[in-house]
Design an enzyme around this catalytic site. Sequence first.
Site, PDB file in Angstrom:
ATOM      1  N   HIS A 146       0.666  -1.533   0.114  1.00  0.00           N
ATOM      2  CA  HIS A 146       0.247  -0.432  -0.200  1.00  0.00           C
ATOM      3  C   HIS A 146       1.133   1.267  -0.062  1.00  0.00           C
ATOM      4  O   HIS A 146       1.485   1.854   0.937  1.00  0.00           O
ATOM      5  CB  HIS A 146      -0.865  -0.082   1.330  1.00  0.00           C
ATOM      6  CG  HIS A 146      -2.042   1.129   0.938  1.00  0.00           C
ATOM      7  ND1 HIS A 146      -2.998   1.022   2.160  1.00  0.00           N
ATOM      8  CD2 HIS A 146      -2.236   2.085   0.719  1.00  0.00           C
ATOM      9  CE1 HIS A 146      -3.614   2.084   1.895  1.00  0.00           C
ATOM     10  NE2 HIS A 146      -3.351   2.835   1.006  1.00  0.00           N
ATOM     11  N   HIS A 197       1.643   4.925  -2.378  1.00  0.00           N
ATOM     12  CA  HIS A 197       1.387   5.745  -3.451  1.00  0.00           C
ATOM     13  C   HIS A 197       2.658   7.029  -3.594  1.00  0.00           C
ATOM     14  O   HIS A 197       2.830   7.600  -2.798  1.00  0.00           O
ATOM     15  CB  HIS A 197       0.050   7.389  -2.565  1.00  0.00           C
ATOM     16  CG  HIS A 197      -1.011   6.307  -1.981  1.00  0.00           C
ATOM     17  ND1 HIS A 197      -2.286   7.111  -2.976  1.00  0.00           N
ATOM     18  CD2 HIS A 197      -1.247   6.235  -0.857  1.00  0.00           C
ATOM     19  CE1 HIS A 197      -2.871   6.117  -1.615  1.00  0.00           C
ATOM     20  NE2 HIS A 197      -2.591   5.878  -0.796  1.00  0.00           N
ATOM     21  N   PHE A 198       3.094   6.513  -4.806  1.00  0.00           N
ATOM     22  CA  PHE A 198       4.419   7.026  -5.531  1.00  0.00           C
ATOM     23  C   PHE A 198       3.957   8.349  -6.394  1.00  0.00           C
ATOM     24  O   PHE A 198       5.050   8.979  -6.630  1.00  0.00           O
ATOM     25  CB  PHE A 198       5.103   5.920  -5.760  1.00  0.00           C
ATOM     26  CG  PHE A 198       5.833   5.156  -5.039  1.00  0.00           C
ATOM     27  CD1 PHE A 198       5.490   5.512  -3.459  1.00  0.00           C
ATOM     28  CD2 PHE A 198       6.424   4.260  -5.544  1.00  0.00           C
ATOM     29  CE1 PHE A 198       6.153   5.326  -2.272  1.00  0.00           C
ATOM     30  CE2 PHE A 198       7.588   3.606  -4.355  1.00  0.00           C
ATOM     31  CZ  PHE A 198       7.487   3.836  -2.316  1.00  0.00           C
ATOM     32  N   ARG A 199       2.567   8.393  -5.994  1.00  0.00           N
ATOM     33  CA  ARG A 199       1.936  10.081  -7.135  1.00  0.00           C
ATOM     34  C   ARG A 199       2.241   9.653  -8.981  1.00  0.00           C
ATOM     35  O   ARG A 199       1.822  11.309  -9.390  1.00  0.00           O
ATOM     36  CB  ARG A 199       2.624  10.424  -6.323  1.00  0.00           C
ATOM     37  CG  ARG A 199       2.614  11.227  -5.447  1.00  0.00           C
ATOM     38  CD  ARG A 199       1.558  11.010  -4.349  1.00  0.00           C
ATOM     39  NE  ARG A 199       1.021  11.316  -2.774  1.00  0.00           N
ATOM     40  CZ  ARG A 199       0.006  10.874  -2.244  1.00  0.00           C
ATOM     41  NH1 ARG A 199      -0.844  10.521  -3.482  1.00  0.00           N
ATOM     42  NH2 ARG A 199       0.009  11.329  -1.223  1.00  0.00           N
ATOM     43  N   ASN A 255      -4.667   6.132  -7.433  1.00  0.00           N
ATOM     44  CA  ASN A 255      -5.451   8.248  -7.256  1.00  0.00           C
ATOM     45  C   ASN A 255      -4.257   8.368  -7.559  1.00  0.00           C
ATOM     46  O   ASN A 255      -3.966   9.611  -6.990  1.00  0.00           O
ATOM     47  CB  ASN A 255      -5.635   7.853  -6.115  1.00  0.00           C
ATOM     48  CG  ASN A 255      -4.940   7.920  -5.027  1.00  0.00           C
ATOM     49  OD1 ASN A 255      -3.677   6.861  -4.949  1.00  0.00           O
ATOM     50  ND2 ASN A 255      -4.893   8.291  -3.789  1.00  0.00           N
ATOM     51  N   HIS A 263     -11.173   0.568   0.010  1.00  0.00           N
ATOM     52  CA  HIS A 263     -11.057   1.672   1.818  1.00  0.00           C
ATOM     53  C   HIS A 263     -12.272   2.231   2.189  1.00  0.00           C
ATOM     54  O   HIS A 263     -12.842   2.473   1.452  1.00  0.00           O
ATOM     55  CB  HIS A 263     -10.344   3.439   0.635  1.00  0.00           C
ATOM     56  CG  HIS A 263     -10.606   4.268   1.859  1.00  0.00           C
ATOM     57  ND1 HIS A 263      -9.263   5.140   1.786  1.00  0.00           N
ATOM     58  CD2 HIS A 263     -10.765   4.804   2.037  1.00  0.00           C
ATOM     59  CE1 HIS A 263      -9.453   5.924   2.393  1.00  0.00           C
ATOM     60  NE2 HIS A 263     -10.425   5.964   3.380  1.00  0.00           N
ATOM     61  N   HIS A 300      -6.667  -0.313   5.359  1.00  0.00           N
ATOM     62  CA  HIS A 300      -6.280   0.850   6.579  1.00  0.00           C
ATOM     63  C   HIS A 300      -7.111   0.681   8.341  1.00  0.00           C
ATOM     64  O   HIS A 300      -7.626   1.151   7.621  1.00  0.00           O
ATOM     65  CB  HIS A 300      -5.633   2.199   6.541  1.00  0.00           C
ATOM     66  CG  HIS A 300      -6.145   2.121   5.230  1.00  0.00           C
ATOM     67  ND1 HIS A 300      -7.554   2.121   5.172  1.00  0.00           N
ATOM     68  CD2 HIS A 300      -6.044   3.121   3.878  1.00  0.00           C
ATOM     69  CE1 HIS A 300      -8.458   3.072   4.258  1.00  0.00           C
ATOM     70  NE2 HIS A 300      -6.908   3.098   3.349  1.00  0.00           N
ATOM     71  N   ASP A 335       0.680   2.546   3.642  1.00  0.00           N
ATOM     72  CA  ASP A 335      -0.120   4.042   3.302  1.00  0.00           C
ATOM     73  C   ASP A 335       1.115   4.778   2.925  1.00  0.00           C
ATOM     74  O   ASP A 335       0.432   5.997   3.022  1.00  0.00           O
ATOM     75  CB  ASP A 335      -1.217   3.844   4.156  1.00  0.00           C
ATOM     76  CG  ASP A 335      -1.980   4.762   2.815  1.00  0.00           C
ATOM     77  OD1 ASP A 335      -1.912   5.529   1.557  1.00  0.00           O
ATOM     78  OD2 ASP A 335      -3.383   5.426   4.212  1.00  0.00           O
ATOM     79  N   HIS A 394       2.998  14.408   0.941  1.00  0.00           N
ATOM     80  CA  HIS A 394       2.022  15.837   0.501  1.00  0.00           C
ATOM     81  C   HIS A 394       2.859  16.901   0.683  1.00  0.00           C
ATOM     82  O   HIS A 394       4.011  16.186   1.301  1.00  0.00           O
ATOM     83  CB  HIS A 394       1.021  16.173   1.260  1.00  0.00           C
ATOM     84  CG  HIS A 394      -0.389  15.056   0.415  1.00  0.00           C
ATOM     85  ND1 HIS A 394      -1.126  15.181  -0.728  1.00  0.00           N
ATOM     86  CD2 HIS A 394      -0.886  14.310   1.250  1.00  0.00           C
ATOM     87  CE1 HIS A 394      -2.140  13.967  -0.448  1.00  0.00           C
ATOM     88  NE2 HIS A 394      -2.047  13.626   0.996  1.00  0.00           N
TER      89      HIS A 394
HETATM   90  O1  DOR Z   1      -5.226   9.613   4.261  1.00  0.00           O
HETATM   91  C1  DOR Z   1      -4.974   8.989   2.553  1.00  0.00           C
HETATM   92  N1  DOR Z   1      -4.228   9.897   1.143  1.00  0.00           N
HETATM   93  N2  DOR Z   1      -5.656   8.179   2.435  1.00  0.00           N
HETATM   94  C2  DOR Z   1      -6.154   7.799   1.637  1.00  0.00           C
HETATM   95  O2  DOR Z   1      -7.179   7.470   1.024  1.00  0.00           O
HETATM   96  C3  DOR Z   1      -5.515   8.492   0.184  1.00  0.00           C
HETATM   97  C4  DOR Z   1      -4.073   8.659   0.286  1.00  0.00           C
HETATM   98  C5  DOR Z   1      -3.691   9.927  -0.950  1.00  0.00           C
HETATM   99  O3  DOR Z   1      -3.171   9.249  -1.852  1.00  0.00           O
HETATM  100  O4  DOR Z   1      -2.754  11.022  -0.211  1.00  0.00           O
HETATM  101 ZN    ZN Z   2      -4.109   4.654   0.357  1.00  0.00          ZN
END
Ligand code: DOR
Ligand code: ZN
Length: 441
Positions: free
Chosen positions: A61, A63-65, A95, A180, A234, A307, A311
Site C-alpha cells: 500500500h 502512493h508514489f504519485r 489515485n 478503502h 487501513h 499507506d 504531500h
Molecule cells: O490519507 C490518505 N491519503 N488516504 C487515502 O485514501 C489516500 C491517500 C493519498 O493518496 O494521499
Molecule cells: Zn492509501
Amino acid sequence: MSADLLVKGGRVVSAAGARATDILVQGGRVAALGQDLVPPPGCPVLDASGKLVLPGLIDAHVHFREPGLEHKEDLASGSLAAVAGGVTSFLEMPNTRPPTVDPEALAGKLRRAALRARADHAFFLGATAENAERLAEWETLPGCAGVKVFMGASTGSLLVGDDAALERVLRSGKRRVAVHAEDEARLAERRAALARGAPVSVHPQVRDVECALRATRRLLDLAERTGRRVHLLHLSSAEEVALLRERDLGDLVTSEVTPNHLFLAAPGCYAEHGARVQMNPPVREERHREALRQALAEGVITCVGSDHAPHTLAEKARPYPESPSGIPGVQTTLPLLLTAVRDGWLSAAQIVERCVLGPAAANGIRGKGDLAVGVDADLVLVDPRERGPLERERLVSRAGYSPYEGVELAGWPVTTVLRGTIVFDRSEPRGLPLGRPLSFA
Ligand code: DOR
Ligand code: ZN
C-alpha cells in the site's frame, strides 16, 4: 551456476523465529541456508555479523504519485525510500493523475517504473462504476496488483459509493479486491456540516468511527453474498476489529493496519503535528490504537502496509480541511515495528509474518516470502545498535518529513538486497534501479 552472494554471520529472522545462519544466493534466489557456509570461488561476501537479517518487506500500500503529482513523489524517489527502509516489493495505488483505471494507464506506469524503480513492483487498477465489467479481464494483466476500491472519496476522484456499483465490481473477476472502507453517504453529510475554521483535530470526528464501521459492514455483507475475497485496507478503529472478530470470515477477508494507526494517537498527535498526521481514515484515540495493536499481534489483522501518502509541507500548511490527507511512511515501517519488538508487544517473527508473508498471501505474490531455499533473495540487514532519535536527514522521500522524527529507534535498516544484489547500503543507493514487475498466482 556461480553464486551471487554469501550473506555471512547474521541472525536470520523468519516466521519461525531467529537463528544464526548464513545465506547463499544463486541466480537471485536463496540457494542454501546453514551455518559456516563456505563462499564458492569468486563469490562476494556480505558481512552480516552483529546484524539481524530479515526477508525484504512487501509494502502492499503505497502512493508514489506518478504520473501527475511528481512534485510530491515519483517512482524513482518513492522506490528509493522503499529500499532505504528495507522494502523490496511495493504495490502502488491508482489515485494518480490520470488515475490508473484502464490498461493504457497501467502500461504507462509499468513503462515509467522500468529502469527507474529500485524495488519490485505492481500497480492497482482503480475500480469505477464505468469500468466495473472490464475489471475481470484487466485484473490479470502483467504487472497488475489487482483491483482497488474507494468506497468513500479520499485523495483523488476515484469512488464506488453505492452497493449496486460495488456488487458489480465484486462480481467482475476473481482476485482479492483491496478496499478503502469509509461510507461515502455519511462522509458527505458530515463534511457538509463541518464548521468553517474547525481545527484539524476534529478530523477523527468528521470521518468518524461510524463512517468506517458502516462501510466495513456493507463490504463484509457483499463479500459473503458474492463469495469475492476482499482485503480491508487501513483499519482504524476498535469497532472494526470487533466486527472482524465477530464475523470470523476466514480467508474471505484479510486486513491491514498502517504504522500511523499503531504508533500515533489522538488528541496528542494533532496537537503536536497538526495536519501532518491528517490521513483517511483518521488516526483516532488511544483505545483504538490498543485494539489495533492487539489484533495485529493476534493475527486478526494479517498485514501492515505503510499507506505511504506524501504531500509537501506547503500543502500540509493549508488550513483544514483544505490540507490534504496522507502521511509518508514507506521508509519508517520497519524501524517503527522494531520499537514494538523492543517494547514487547510484537516479536521479530511477527514482523516477518505481517510485513512479508501476510502481504504475499493476501495478494497472491509469487516467488517472494519467508527466507527459504527457492524464494527470491530479497533481504534487509538491520543494525540493532543504531539507536537514538530518528533524524530528518535519514529520510529520502520527496516529502522530506515524518511524524516520527525524534522517536527513539531500536535498530535501523542498513543494507537492502534485491534478488541477490545490494541495492542500498549505508544511506546510499547502489547501482542502477533493478526493480521488476511482480508476478501473481
Ligand atoms: O490519507 C490518505 N491519503 N488516504 C487515502 O485514501 C489516500 C491517500 C493519498 O493518496 O494521499
Ligand atoms: Zn492509501
